[in-house]
Design a protein around this motif. Structure first.
Motif, PDB file in Angstrom:
ATOM      1  N   PRO A   1       0.799  -1.229   0.000  1.00 32.93           N
ATOM      2  CA  PRO A   1       0.000   0.000   0.000  1.00 32.93           C
ATOM      3  C   PRO A   1       0.831   1.278   0.000  1.00 32.93           C
ATOM      4  O   PRO A   1       0.372   2.314  -0.485  1.00 32.93           O
ATOM      5  CB  PRO A   1      -0.822  -0.121   1.299  1.00 32.93           C
ATOM      6  N   ASP A   2       2.046   1.215   0.553  1.00 30.11           N
ATOM      7  CA  ASP A   2       2.891   2.414   0.569  1.00 30.11           C
ATOM      8  C   ASP A   2       3.708   2.560  -0.707  1.00 30.11           C
ATOM      9  O   ASP A   2       4.545   3.464  -0.818  1.00 30.11           O
ATOM     10  CB  ASP A   2       3.820   2.402   1.784  1.00 30.11           C
ATOM     11  N   GLY A   3       3.490   1.653  -1.696  1.00 29.44           N
ATOM     12  CA  GLY A   3       4.206   1.718  -2.957  1.00 29.44           C
ATOM     13  C   GLY A   3       5.478   0.911  -3.007  1.00 29.44           C
ATOM     14  O   GLY A   3       6.134   0.845  -4.051  1.00 29.44           O
ATOM     15  N   SER A   4       5.841   0.281  -1.896  1.00 31.42           N
ATOM     16  CA  SER A   4       7.075  -0.507  -1.859  1.00 31.42           C
ATOM     17  C   SER A   4       6.946  -1.749  -2.737  1.00 31.42           C
ATOM     18  O   SER A   4       5.868  -2.334  -2.871  1.00 31.42           O
ATOM     19  CB  SER A   4       7.398  -0.954  -0.429  1.00 31.42           C
ATOM     20  N   ARG A   5       8.058  -2.147  -3.305  1.00 29.42           N
ATOM     21  CA  ARG A   5       8.113  -3.417  -4.023  1.00 29.42           C
ATOM     22  C   ARG A   5       8.365  -4.570  -3.047  1.00 29.42           C
ATOM     23  O   ARG A   5       7.777  -5.643  -3.153  1.00 29.42           O
ATOM     24  CB  ARG A   5       9.227  -3.367  -5.070  1.00 29.42           C
ATOM     25  N   LEU A   6       9.247  -4.343  -2.092  1.00 31.04           N
ATOM     26  CA  LEU A   6       9.598  -5.347  -1.089  1.00 31.04           C
ATOM     27  C   LEU A   6       9.798  -4.647   0.247  1.00 31.04           C
ATOM     28  O   LEU A   6      10.449  -3.601   0.305  1.00 31.04           O
ATOM     29  CB  LEU A   6      10.883  -6.086  -1.492  1.00 31.04           C
ATOM     30  N   VAL A   7       9.230  -5.213   1.300  1.00 30.38           N
ATOM     31  CA  VAL A   7       9.387  -4.653   2.643  1.00 30.38           C
ATOM     32  C   VAL A   7      10.302  -5.568   3.466  1.00 30.38           C
ATOM     33  O   VAL A   7      10.113  -6.784   3.490  1.00 30.38           O
ATOM     34  CB  VAL A   7       8.025  -4.492   3.346  1.00 30.38           C
TER      35      VAL A   7
ATOM     36  N   ALA B   1      25.836 -13.536   6.502  1.00 29.16           N
ATOM     37  CA  ALA B   1      25.585 -12.460   5.539  1.00 29.16           C
ATOM     38  C   ALA B   1      25.234 -13.024   4.171  1.00 29.16           C
ATOM     39  O   ALA B   1      24.302 -12.544   3.505  1.00 29.16           O
ATOM     40  CB  ALA B   1      26.803 -11.543   5.441  1.00 29.16           C
ATOM     41  N   ARG B   2      25.951 -14.050   3.745  1.00 32.01           N
ATOM     42  CA  ARG B   2      25.696 -14.638   2.439  1.00 32.01           C
ATOM     43  C   ARG B   2      24.299 -15.252   2.373  1.00 32.01           C
ATOM     44  O   ARG B   2      23.583 -15.075   1.379  1.00 32.01           O
ATOM     45  CB  ARG B   2      26.755 -15.706   2.133  1.00 32.01           C
ATOM     46  N   GLN B   3      23.892 -15.944   3.423  1.00 32.24           N
ATOM     47  CA  GLN B   3      22.565 -16.562   3.411  1.00 32.24           C
ATOM     48  C   GLN B   3      21.464 -15.512   3.360  1.00 32.24           C
ATOM     49  O   GLN B   3      20.480 -15.663   2.629  1.00 32.24           O
ATOM     50  CB  GLN B   3      22.373 -17.460   4.638  1.00 32.24           C
ATOM     51  N   VAL B   4      21.605 -14.458   4.149  1.00 31.78           N
ATOM     52  CA  VAL B   4      20.587 -13.405   4.161  1.00 31.78           C
ATOM     53  C   VAL B   4      20.503 -12.712   2.803  1.00 31.78           C
ATOM     54  O   VAL B   4      19.417 -12.421   2.296  1.00 31.78           O
ATOM     55  CB  VAL B   4      20.869 -12.399   5.285  1.00 31.78           C
ATOM     56  N   ILE B   5      21.645 -12.458   2.196  1.00 31.91           N
ATOM     57  CA  ILE B   5      21.656 -11.814   0.874  1.00 31.91           C
ATOM     58  C   ILE B   5      21.030 -12.718  -0.178  1.00 31.91           C
ATOM     59  O   ILE B   5      20.286 -12.251  -1.066  1.00 31.91           O
ATOM     60  CB  ILE B   5      23.095 -11.402   0.495  1.00 31.91           C
ATOM     61  N   MET B   6      21.291 -14.011  -0.096  1.00 30.07           N
ATOM     62  CA  MET B   6      20.657 -14.946  -1.032  1.00 30.07           C
ATOM     63  C   MET B   6      19.137 -14.943  -0.862  1.00 30.07           C
ATOM     64  O   MET B   6      18.385 -14.976  -1.842  1.00 30.07           O
ATOM     65  CB  MET B   6      21.206 -16.360  -0.823  1.00 30.07           C
ATOM     66  N   GLU B   7      18.679 -14.894   0.368  1.00 32.00           N
ATOM     67  CA  GLU B   7      17.244 -14.821   0.625  1.00 32.00           C
ATOM     68  C   GLU B   7      16.661 -13.548   0.024  1.00 32.00           C
ATOM     69  O   GLU B   7      15.593 -13.570  -0.602  1.00 32.00           O
ATOM     70  CB  GLU B   7      16.990 -14.851   2.134  1.00 32.00           C
ATOM     71  N   PHE B   8      17.345 -12.436   0.239  1.00 28.31           N
ATOM     72  CA  PHE B   8      16.868 -11.168  -0.315  1.00 28.31           C
ATOM     73  C   PHE B   8      16.775 -11.237  -1.837  1.00 28.31           C
ATOM     74  O   PHE B   8      15.768 -10.801  -2.425  1.00 28.31           O
ATOM     75  CB  PHE B   8      17.792 -10.022   0.093  1.00 28.31           C
ATOM     76  N   ASP B   9      17.796 -11.762  -2.482  1.00 27.21           N
ATOM     77  CA  ASP B   9      17.806 -11.819  -3.951  1.00 27.21           C
ATOM     78  C   ASP B   9      16.588 -12.562  -4.486  1.00 27.21           C
ATOM     79  O   ASP B   9      15.939 -12.119  -5.444  1.00 27.21           O
ATOM     80  CB  ASP B   9      19.081 -12.496  -4.456  1.00 27.21           C
ATOM     81  N   GLN B  10      16.257 -13.693  -3.874  1.00 29.40           N
ATOM     82  CA  GLN B  10      15.119 -14.465  -4.349  1.00 29.40           C
ATOM     83  C   GLN B  10      13.796 -13.746  -4.091  1.00 29.40           C
ATOM     84  O   GLN B  10      12.918 -13.695  -4.965  1.00 29.40           O
ATOM     85  CB  GLN B  10      15.102 -15.851  -3.694  1.00 29.40           C
ATOM     86  N   LEU B  11      13.646 -13.181  -2.912  1.00 28.31           N
ATOM     87  CA  LEU B  11      12.415 -12.470  -2.604  1.00 28.31           C
ATOM     88  C   LEU B  11      12.260 -11.231  -3.481  1.00 28.31           C
ATOM     89  O   LEU B  11      11.135 -10.864  -3.861  1.00 28.31           O
ATOM     90  CB  LEU B  11      12.387 -12.078  -1.126  1.00 28.31           C
ATOM     91  N   TYR B  12      13.358 -10.597  -3.829  1.00 28.42           N
ATOM     92  CA  TYR B  12      13.287  -9.403  -4.686  1.00 28.42           C
ATOM     93  C   TYR B  12      12.798  -9.775  -6.085  1.00 28.42           C
ATOM     94  O   TYR B  12      11.999  -9.060  -6.689  1.00 28.42           O
ATOM     95  CB  TYR B  12      14.661  -8.730  -4.756  1.00 28.42           C
ATOM     96  N   ILE B  13      13.251 -10.918  -6.575  1.00 31.65           N
ATOM     97  CA  ILE B  13      12.758 -11.400  -7.871  1.00 31.65           C
ATOM     98  C   ILE B  13      11.257 -11.680  -7.778  1.00 31.65           C
ATOM     99  O   ILE B  13      10.473 -11.247  -8.640  1.00 31.65           O
ATOM    100  CB  ILE B  13      13.514 -12.680  -8.289  1.00 31.65           C
ATOM    101  N   GLU B  14      10.846 -12.383  -6.751  1.00 28.37           N
ATOM    102  CA  GLU B  14       9.432 -12.726  -6.595  1.00 28.37           C
ATOM    103  C   GLU B  14       8.563 -11.489  -6.411  1.00 28.37           C
ATOM    104  O   GLU B  14       7.391 -11.478  -6.813  1.00 28.37           O
ATOM    105  CB  GLU B  14       9.258 -13.660  -5.397  1.00 28.37           C
ATOM    106  N   SER B  15       9.130 -10.448  -5.791  1.00 32.28           N
ATOM    107  CA  SER B  15       8.338  -9.258  -5.465  1.00 32.28           C
ATOM    108  C   SER B  15       7.887  -8.485  -6.699  1.00 32.28           C
ATOM    109  O   SER B  15       7.054  -7.586  -6.599  1.00 32.28           O
ATOM    110  CB  SER B  15       9.139  -8.332  -4.548  1.00 32.28           C
ATOM    111  N   GLU B  16       8.414  -8.834  -7.851  1.00 36.62           N
ATOM    112  CA  GLU B  16       7.951  -8.202  -9.087  1.00 36.62           C
ATOM    113  C   GLU B  16       6.517  -8.625  -9.394  1.00 36.62           C
ATOM    114  O   GLU B  16       5.766  -7.892 -10.037  1.00 36.62           O
ATOM    115  CB  GLU B  16       8.865  -8.579 -10.246  1.00 36.62           C
TER     116      GLU B  16
END
Length: 318
Positions: A46-52, A245-260
Motif C-alpha cells: 500500500p505504501d508503494g514498496s516493491r519489497l518490505v 551475511a551470504r545466506q541473508v543476501i541470497m534470501e533477499f535476492d530471491q524475494l526481490y525477484i518474486e516481489s515483481e
C-alpha cells in the motif's frame, strides 16, 4: 509465465465455465482486464514498496533465568551459578544493543525490538533509548517462562505484566507480541486480542503478512524467520558472520525477484548478545548496504506492517 496466485485465481474462474457460459466478449475481457488477476496491485505494498524488509532486535538479556542456555557446556553442578554464562548475557545490554542502535541510525532504518519485561525493568534507560531513537517496542513476555502450558488467566497475566513493564518504563504501548521461541499456546491469540494487541509474529508459514479471525475480529500475522536469524544460524549452527551475511543476501535476492509479481516481506532477526557483536554488526553492514542499493525496498517496523495489513484490500485472509 503467470505466478501461482494468478494461476489459482484464473483456474478458479475458468472452472466455472462448465456451469456458466462465457461469451466471446467476456472471455476477451478476462484476458485483458488487469483487475481480474491483480498482478500489479497484489505485488506492490500500500505504501508503494516493491519489497518490505522487517528487522527484529530481541531485548532479552537480563531477563534470563539462572544458568540459562549459553555457549558454555551445560554441566554446572547444582547450587552454583554459571558466572561466564552470566557475562555472555550481560554483553547484550552493555555492548550489543548500543552497537546495533548506532548501526540502525547509520543506515536510517527503524526496527522492532521484542522486549522481555524483566529485562526492561533491569535496564530501563536502555529500553527508553530504544524507543527514543524511533524503534518499536513489542512485547516478549514477562520473563523466559514457558507460556504454552499456562492456564488461561495465568498466561494472560504473564503477557500483560510484560507489556505493562514496557509501557511503564518507555511510555510505548506494545501492540505486537512474540512468545519465547515462538511457542504460543492454544489460548494465546484470544488473550492477545482481548488485551488489545494488533499482531503477533509467531508464525513461519508465509513470506507476507496475512489476517486471521480471532474471536470474530481481524488479527494480523507478521511472519517471523528462523532462516535469517542469528540465534539459529550463528549460535545454533555455528555459522560464521560471513556465512550469515551470504545466506541473508541470497534470501533477499530471491524475494526481490518474486516481489515483481507478488507481495513479499523479508524478515531478519538479531539478538542482543549475538547480533550486537562486532563481527555480526560488520556482517549486518554488508547486508544493509547491499539491500539499500535496490529500488523499491523499504524497511518497516512490524507495527507499521500490521497497520498496512489492516488497511490493505488485497491482504490474504485465512
Amino acid at each position: 509465465m503467470k505466478d501461482r496466485r494468478t494461476f489459482i485465481k484464473q483456474a478458479g474462474l475458468a472452472g466455472l465455465a462448465g456451469f456458466v457460459p462465457i461469451n466471446p466478449l467476456l472471455a476477451s475481457d478476462f484476458k485483458e482486464d488487469k483487475s481480474a488477476n491483480n498482478e500489479v496491485s497484489d505485488a506492490k505494498w500500500p505504501d508503494g514498496s516493491r519489497l518490505v524488509v522487517s528487522v527484529s532486535m530481541q531485548f532479552e538479556a537480563g531477563g534470563q533465568p539462572v544458568n540459562a542456555e549459553s555457549p558454555f557446556p551445560q554441566n554446572m553442578q547444582k547450587g552454583f551459578i554459571d558466572l561466564p554464562g552470566e557475562s555472555w548475557y550481560q554483553y547484550g545490554y552493555k555492548e550489543g544493543i548500543p552497537r546495533m542502535l548506532d548501526n540502525w541510525d547509520k543506515f536510517g532504518i527503524k526496527v522492532t525490538s521484542h522486549m522481555v519485561g524483566s529485562a526492561v525493568l533491569k535496564n530501563p534507560e536502555l529500553a527508553k533509548e530504544i524507543v527514543q531513537r524511533g524503534h518499536e517496542a513489542a512485547a516478549h513476555g514477562m520473563d523466559w517462562a514457558t507460556q504454552y502450558s499456562m492456564p488461561y488467566e495465568t498466561e494472560k497475566k504473564f503477557i500483560k505484566d510484560g507489556a505493562d513493564a514496557i509501557k511503564k518504563v518507555t511510555g510505548f504501548e506494545p501492540v505486537g507480541y512474540n512468545a519465547n521461541w515462538l511457542r504460543r499456546g492454544t489460548n494465546t491469540l484470544e488473550i492477545l486480542q482481548e488485551l488489545g494487541f494488533k499482531y503477533h509474529i509467531d508464525d513461519l508459514s508465509r513470506d507476507e503478512p496475512f489476517l486471521l479471525k480471532v474471536k470474530g475480529n481481524d488479527f494480523v500475522v507478521v511472519p517471523y524467520t528462523i532462516r535469517c536469524n542469528d540465534i539459529v544460524l550463528v549460535e545454533g549452527k555455528n555459522f560464521s558472520a560471513d556465512q550469515f551475511a551470504r545466506q541473508v543476501i541470497m534470501e533477499f535476492d530471491q524475494l526481490y525477484i518474486e516481489s515483481e509479481k507478488k507481495r513479499r516481506q523479508m524478515s531478519i532477526s538479531f539478538h542482543d548478545r549475538i547480533g550486537g557483536t562486532p563481527q555480526m554488526v560488520a556482517a549486518t553492514t554488508q547486508i544493509l548496504s547491499y539491500i539499500q542499493k535496490h529500488k523499491g525496498v523499504s524497511f518497516r517496523r512490524k507495527d507499521e506492517i500490521a497497520q498496512m495489513a489492516y488497511q490493505d484490500k488485497n491482504i490474504i485472509r485465512e
